[in-house]
Design a protein around this motif. Structure first.
Motif, PDB file in Angstrom:
ATOM      1  N   LEU A 173      -7.311   3.991 -27.171  1.00 39.09           N
ATOM      2  CA  LEU A 173      -6.265   4.211 -28.257  1.00 39.09           C
ATOM      3  C   LEU A 173      -5.325   5.505 -28.289  1.00 39.09           C
ATOM      4  CD1 LEU A 173      -8.280   2.796 -31.064  1.00 39.09           C
ATOM      5  CD2 LEU A 173      -6.426   1.746 -30.285  1.00 39.09           C
ATOM      6  N   ALA A 174      -5.889   6.598 -27.434  1.00 41.59           N
ATOM      7  CA  ALA A 174      -5.402   7.831 -27.233  1.00 41.59           C
ATOM      8  C   ALA A 174      -4.076   7.753 -26.247  1.00 41.59           C
ATOM      9  CB  ALA A 174      -6.306   8.876 -27.385  1.00 41.59           C
ATOM     10  N   VAL A 175      -4.184   6.686 -25.580  1.00 44.56           N
ATOM     11  CA  VAL A 175      -3.118   6.946 -24.474  1.00 44.56           C
ATOM     12  C   VAL A 175      -1.803   6.993 -24.932  1.00 44.56           C
ATOM     13  CG1 VAL A 175      -1.833   5.244 -22.680  1.00 44.56           C
ATOM     14  CG2 VAL A 175      -4.383   5.241 -22.736  1.00 44.56           C
ATOM     15  N   PRO A 176      -1.080   6.731 -25.691  1.00 44.89           N
ATOM     16  CA  PRO A 176       0.198   6.969 -26.119  1.00 44.89           C
ATOM     17  C   PRO A 176       0.244   8.532 -26.250  1.00 44.89           C
ATOM     18  CG  PRO A 176      -0.539   5.057 -27.494  1.00 44.89           C
ATOM     19  CD  PRO A 176      -1.635   5.594 -26.682  1.00 44.89           C
ATOM     20  N   GLY A 177      -0.711   9.133 -26.907  1.00 42.22           N
ATOM     21  CA  GLY A 177      -0.819  10.418 -27.186  1.00 42.22           C
ATOM     22  C   GLY A 177      -1.031  11.333 -25.989  1.00 42.22           C
ATOM     23  N   ILE A 178      -1.695  10.770 -24.958  1.00 46.42           N
ATOM     24  CA  ILE A 178      -2.006  11.555 -23.552  1.00 46.42           C
ATOM     25  C   ILE A 178      -0.534  11.352 -23.153  1.00 46.42           C
ATOM     26  CG2 ILE A 178      -3.127  11.329 -21.674  1.00 46.42           C
ATOM     27  CD1 ILE A 178      -5.738  10.225 -23.104  1.00 46.42           C
ATOM     28  N   ILE A 179       0.110  10.268 -23.105  1.00 47.09           N
ATOM     29  CA  ILE A 179       1.404  10.252 -22.240  1.00 47.09           C
ATOM     30  C   ILE A 179       2.309  11.239 -22.771  1.00 47.09           C
ATOM     31  CG2 ILE A 179       3.284   8.696 -21.718  1.00 47.09           C
ATOM     32  CD1 ILE A 179       1.297   6.589 -21.097  1.00 47.09           C
ATOM     33  N   ALA A 180       2.464  11.329 -24.357  1.00 43.16           N
ATOM     34  CA  ALA A 180       3.311  12.027 -24.959  1.00 43.16           C
ATOM     35  C   ALA A 180       3.350  13.277 -24.437  1.00 43.16           C
ATOM     36  CB  ALA A 180       3.391  11.783 -26.411  1.00 43.16           C
ATOM     37  N   GLY A 181       1.860  13.792 -24.714  1.00 40.84           N
ATOM     38  CA  GLY A 181       1.540  15.276 -24.381  1.00 40.84           C
ATOM     39  C   GLY A 181       1.640  15.593 -22.980  1.00 40.84           C
ATOM     40  N   SER A 182       1.363  14.680 -22.156  1.00 39.44           N
ATOM     41  CA  SER A 182       1.536  15.240 -20.633  1.00 39.44           C
ATOM     42  C   SER A 182       2.863  15.280 -20.171  1.00 39.44           C
ATOM     43  CB  SER A 182       0.891  14.200 -19.852  1.00 39.44           C
ATOM     44  OG  SER A 182      -0.513  13.918 -20.022  1.00 39.44           O
ATOM     45  N   MET A 183       3.847  14.668 -20.834  1.00 42.82           N
ATOM     46  CA  MET A 183       5.324  14.479 -20.519  1.00 42.82           C
ATOM     47  C   MET A 183       5.845  15.956 -21.132  1.00 42.82           C
ATOM     48  SD  MET A 183       7.004  11.645 -19.671  1.00 42.82           S
ATOM     49  CE  MET A 183       6.539   9.986 -19.245  1.00 42.82           C
ATOM     50  N   LEU A 184       5.163  16.499 -22.391  1.00 44.17           N
ATOM     51  CA  LEU A 184       5.760  17.602 -22.909  1.00 44.17           C
ATOM     52  C   LEU A 184       5.243  18.896 -22.057  1.00 44.17           C
ATOM     53  CD1 LEU A 184       5.348  17.067 -26.789  1.00 44.17           C
ATOM     54  CD2 LEU A 184       7.459  17.288 -25.354  1.00 44.17           C
ATOM     55  N   VAL A 185       4.315  18.653 -21.328  1.00 46.35           N
ATOM     56  CA  VAL A 185       4.017  19.678 -20.539  1.00 46.35           C
ATOM     57  C   VAL A 185       4.509  19.516 -19.039  1.00 46.35           C
ATOM     58  CG1 VAL A 185       1.907  20.815 -19.482  1.00 46.35           C
ATOM     59  CG2 VAL A 185       1.611  20.010 -21.869  1.00 46.35           C
ATOM     60  N   ILE A 214      10.912   9.428 -14.490  1.00 55.07           N
ATOM     61  CA  ILE A 214      10.328   9.538 -15.834  1.00 55.07           C
ATOM     62  C   ILE A 214      10.639   8.497 -16.915  1.00 55.07           C
ATOM     63  CG2 ILE A 214       9.591  11.105 -17.626  1.00 55.07           C
ATOM     64  CD1 ILE A 214       9.042  13.122 -15.312  1.00 55.07           C
ATOM     65  N   MET A 215      12.123   8.625 -17.094  1.00 57.37           N
ATOM     66  CA  MET A 215      12.715   8.106 -18.159  1.00 57.37           C
ATOM     67  C   MET A 215      12.429   6.289 -17.893  1.00 57.37           C
ATOM     68  SD  MET A 215      13.866  10.230 -19.669  1.00 57.37           S
ATOM     69  CE  MET A 215      14.595   9.657 -21.049  1.00 57.37           C
ATOM     70  N   LYS A 253      10.337   4.076 -20.537  1.00 57.63           N
ATOM     71  CA  LYS A 253      11.149   2.718 -21.057  1.00 57.63           C
ATOM     72  C   LYS A 253      10.130   1.669 -20.962  1.00 57.63           C
ATOM     73  CE  LYS A 253      15.636   1.608 -22.239  1.00 57.63           C
ATOM     74  NZ  LYS A 253      17.043   2.073 -22.310  1.00 57.63           N
ATOM     75  N   ALA A 254       9.543   1.581 -19.647  1.00 59.11           N
ATOM     76  CA  ALA A 254       8.715   0.571 -19.491  1.00 59.11           C
ATOM     77  C   ALA A 254       7.489   0.369 -20.322  1.00 59.11           C
ATOM     78  CB  ALA A 254       8.122   0.480 -17.687  1.00 59.11           C
ATOM     79  N   GLN A 255       6.839   1.805 -20.442  1.00 61.47           N
ATOM     80  CA  GLN A 255       5.643   1.999 -21.340  1.00 61.47           C
ATOM     81  C   GLN A 255       6.004   1.568 -22.848  1.00 61.47           C
ATOM     82  OE1 GLN A 255       5.028   5.692 -22.502  1.00 61.47           O
ATOM     83  NE2 GLN A 255       3.207   5.066 -23.723  1.00 61.47           N
ATOM     84  N   ALA A 256       7.257   1.906 -23.218  1.00 57.89           N
ATOM     85  CA  ALA A 256       7.709   1.588 -24.827  1.00 57.89           C
ATOM     86  C   ALA A 256       7.574  -0.030 -24.828  1.00 57.89           C
ATOM     87  CB  ALA A 256       9.102   2.196 -24.882  1.00 57.89           C
ATOM     88  N   ALA A 257       8.350  -0.703 -23.645  1.00 55.78           N
ATOM     89  CA  ALA A 257       8.408  -2.226 -23.461  1.00 55.78           C
ATOM     90  C   ALA A 257       7.116  -2.817 -23.695  1.00 55.78           C
ATOM     91  CB  ALA A 257       9.267  -2.569 -22.535  1.00 55.78           C
ATOM     92  N   SER A 258       6.134  -2.295 -23.010  1.00 50.46           N
ATOM     93  CA  SER A 258       4.881  -2.847 -22.719  1.00 50.46           C
ATOM     94  C   SER A 258       4.354  -2.664 -24.271  1.00 50.46           C
ATOM     95  CB  SER A 258       3.996  -2.285 -21.637  1.00 50.46           C
ATOM     96  OG  SER A 258       3.743  -1.160 -22.178  1.00 50.46           O
TER      97      SER A 258
END
Lengths: 362, 318
Positions: B237-249, B303-304, B308-313
């Motif tokens: 359930l935390a995957v979206p947060g992990i991805i968002a945080g990882s991108m920001l770093v 990365i973009m 996009k793929a992630q958002a779509a899934s």
């Protein structure tokens, strides 16, 4: 009432200072390169407000000059950089009538500086110095023996000697146009050569000693030498003397020496110049003229320990400084000094590329 | 990540008049709201981007500014000179590829460490009682109130040979010789992880705080051990947060210049310092611009697409 009146006059004067264009001068100078009271004295004498910024590499200054509209009125490029920037049209000719103190300048040194700026049309000498070796006397003696005399580039460029000093820290300037010629000079090559083979030989020597170098930086070594964090630096003469002064202030047992190696060293001139688009050119002339005042220049030399080119100031400079061969080299040492050539774009790219290889192994 | 299915129509009291004018012009309030960020992106992203693209197609020369103009107007004829040599040059020298790879490596390792350190912190904050949560969040944000540069300089004081860490280790007898930590890749990792850690913690926290306790209770009722619950419920359930945080770093760490310049050694080769060299030492603004644009193409575009793929899934699974 009188009191009120006085306040309103001050307020008007202050407002005037902000709006009138001729009340500010923007200086862009090297870090640690002016006496602590110079600016204050200038402001007192002329009423012109000084905005003072610093940099630690010619490259940074050059990028600003070539971009244009830097907003600076007085800048201090080193000779060979000045020459290229004049070629790009970055500086305006000096108005000699506004610089009566030019009579104080040493004609021989000004003639030498004219190699970069024909007839000294665009610039006058601020300070000059050499690029030599600063070292922690105690730490070096401990590793190489009390009898070892530090007088050669071998201290850094002989891999065996450098290896013995590596643990206490050797540093170089992050200035490829100074380091490569020094290495070429040690190898017996012409330090002014622009032949790729010569430059590559210099880079190879620098690569050999690379494992023993702590870092490449052009300003950090002053404090690190003074604190005993490092013990040998290729550095600019006055900076090393500032480290020496700071070390003796702290009095933690660190003693710093500076030497112009036997093989020779780079002699450079830092020049006061006015950008072509300086917003306050008149004030810039006033500032440059003020700097060329005998007492002011002497004060700066006494503070930063760099040699100046102002003959009239010599009697006012501390004996300790004028007699130091690291600052005012002996006639014999002068013969081995070289000046930096102006490199063309192709050579510049080669030098930067070689320097990257030296630093990163790539 | 979710958008409202139907835009709600709320009539602002003063808005009806404005709305009528706008609708006459074919504009709706929503268009106007979107227009501001669009204009912002246009002025502060697209225009500078096009300027850089233009410079990358010119030739370096000693002048002010130090590159040639790509077009000139000559007797009513517009001449366009595009120099693609700067891009070809990047292929000739392996330095650029090596620098890209090294930047990706440093950014990736830093992101992993930021995640390993940031996740427990974010989790603890999210699971704390409300009263303590704000204080803990405050502690994460507080360092931002001092200048980033000062905090990096503070690390110099910690890591240097005569610095605090060595002094402590020597005094306690753990080591006999001071460790050389400053001017190494280690110091760069420390600096990047330290600096970007809040960017990892905050999105993770925002994600974890929404975690429904009922799900955890259900898992434990069904016999899952805490570790099992964490791996099969919390983490997915935390995957979206992990991805968002990882991108920001990850993204800013790739282009990082200040931290490697201050803490790194001379052999720390990152794309930021290559750019600096091209720009300052070589005075070659066109090649510097080409390096920047290639970085954008090679790193940001994939990365973009991934994003996009992630958002779509995510959209599909909802």
């Amino acid at each position: 009432m009188k009191y009120l009146f006085a306040i309103s006059t001050v307020a008007i004067a202050a407002a005037g200072a902000v709006t009138a264009q001729d009340q500010v001068v923007n200086i862009y100078n090297w870090s640690d390169y002016i006496a602590d009271d110079t600016i204050e004295k200038f402001q007192e004498q002329t009423g012109i407000t000084v905005v003072y910024d610093v940099y630690d590499s010619n490259e940074v200054l050059e990028a600003k000059m070539l971009t244009g509209s830097s907003g600076y009125d007085v800048v201090v490029p080193t000779g060979s950089f000045l020459q290229r920037q004049i070629g790009a049209g970055a500086y305006q000719p000096l108005d000699r009538a506004a610089l009566p103190n030019l009579v104080n300048m040493d004609p021989d040194l000004m003639a030498a500086a004219a190699a970069y700026d024909a007839e000294n049309e665009h610039a006058t000498i601020y300070m000059w110095g050499t690029t030599g070796i600063g070292y922690n006397i105690g730490a070096v003696a401990e590793r190489l023996g009390e009898d070892y005399e530090v007088d050669s580039w071998a201290l850094i460029f002989d891999p065996e000697i450098a290896a013995k000093l590596a643990d206490c820290g050797i540093t170089m300037l992050d200035a490829p146009t100074e380091m490569l010629p020094a290495a070429m000079n040690y190898l017996g090559l012409d330090p002014q050569s622009i032949e790729p083979a010569d430059l590559e030989a210099g880079a190879e020597l620098l690569t050999q000693v690379r494992p023993h170098i702590r870092y490449y930086n052009s300003s950090q070594y002053i404090n690190d030498l003074a604190n005993g964090d490092i013990c040998v630096s290729v550095g600019w003469s006055g900076d090393v003397f500032q480290a020496q002064a700071r070390a003796s202030e702290v009095d933690a047992g660190v003693e710093i020496g500076y030497v112009i190696p036997n093989e020779g060293a780079l002699q450079w001139f830092d020049m006061l110049a006015i950008p072509v688009d300086a917003p306050n050119a008149d004030n810039a002339h006033q500032f440059i003229n003020f700097i060329m005042d005998a007492q002011i220049t002497a004060d700066i030399t006494n503070y930063v320990w760099y040699a100046n080119a102002n003959l009239a100031s010599m009697p006012l400079v501390d004996e300790e400084i004028t007699s130091d061969p690291g600052i005012f080299p002996t006639e014999a040492a002068k013969e081995n000094l070289w000046s930096s050539p102006v490199y063309n774009a192709r050579t510049d790219r080669l030098i930067t590329r070689l320097w990257t290889t030296v630093k990163t192994g790539q | 990540m979710s958008s409202p299915a139907t835009p709600r129509k709320t009539k602002l009291p003063f808005g009806s008049f404005l709305e009528r004018i706008l609708s006459k012009l074919g504009l709706r309030g929503r268009t106007l709201v979107i227009a501001i960020p669009t204009l912002w992106l246009f002025v502060f992203f697209l225009v500078p981007f096009l300027v850089v693209a233009k410079i990358s197609l010119s030739e370096a020369m000693i002048a002010r500014p130090p590159y040639s103009s790509i077009w000139n107007w000559d007797d009513g004829v517009l001449n366009l000179t595009l120099n693609f040599g700067n891009y070809l040059f990047l292929l000739e020298d392996t330095l650029y590829f090596a620098a890209y790879m090294e930047s990706v490596k440093i950014a990736f390792v830093s992101t992993v460490f930021a995640l390993l350190i940031g996740f427990p912190m974010a989790y603890t904050i999210a699971r704390s009682p409300d009263s303590r949560r704000n204080i803990l969040l405050m502690l994460v944000i507080l360092p931002f109130w001092t200048s980033f540069l000062l905090r990096v300089y503070a690390w110099i004081g910690f890591l240097k040979t005569n610095g605090l860490i060595n002094a402590f280790l020597l005094a306690t007898g753990i080591i006999d010789e001071p460790l050389i930590m400053l001017q190494t890749d280690f110091a760069v990792y420390v600096g990047i992880v330290y600096t970007y850690l809040p960017f990892m913690i905050l999105p993770l926290y925002a994600n974890l705080v929404k975690l429904d306790d009922a799900l955890l209770e259900a898992a434990s009722d069904l016999g899952a051990k805490p570790a099992m619950t964490f791996l099969t419920v919390t983490l997915p359930l935390a995957v979206p947060g992990i991805i968002a945080g990882s991108m920001l770093v990850f993204i800013p760490a790739i282009g990082e210049f200040v931290i490697p310049a201050l803490l790194g050694g001379p052999d720390t080769l990152m794309i930021g310092s290559v750019l600096w060299n091209e720009f300052f030492s070589n005075r070659d603004w066109p090649v510097a611009s080409a390096v920047a644009l290639v970085m954008l193409a090679v790193l940001v575009v994939p990365i973009m697409i991934l994003r996009k793929a992630q958002a779509a899934s995510e959209g599909a699974s909802q």
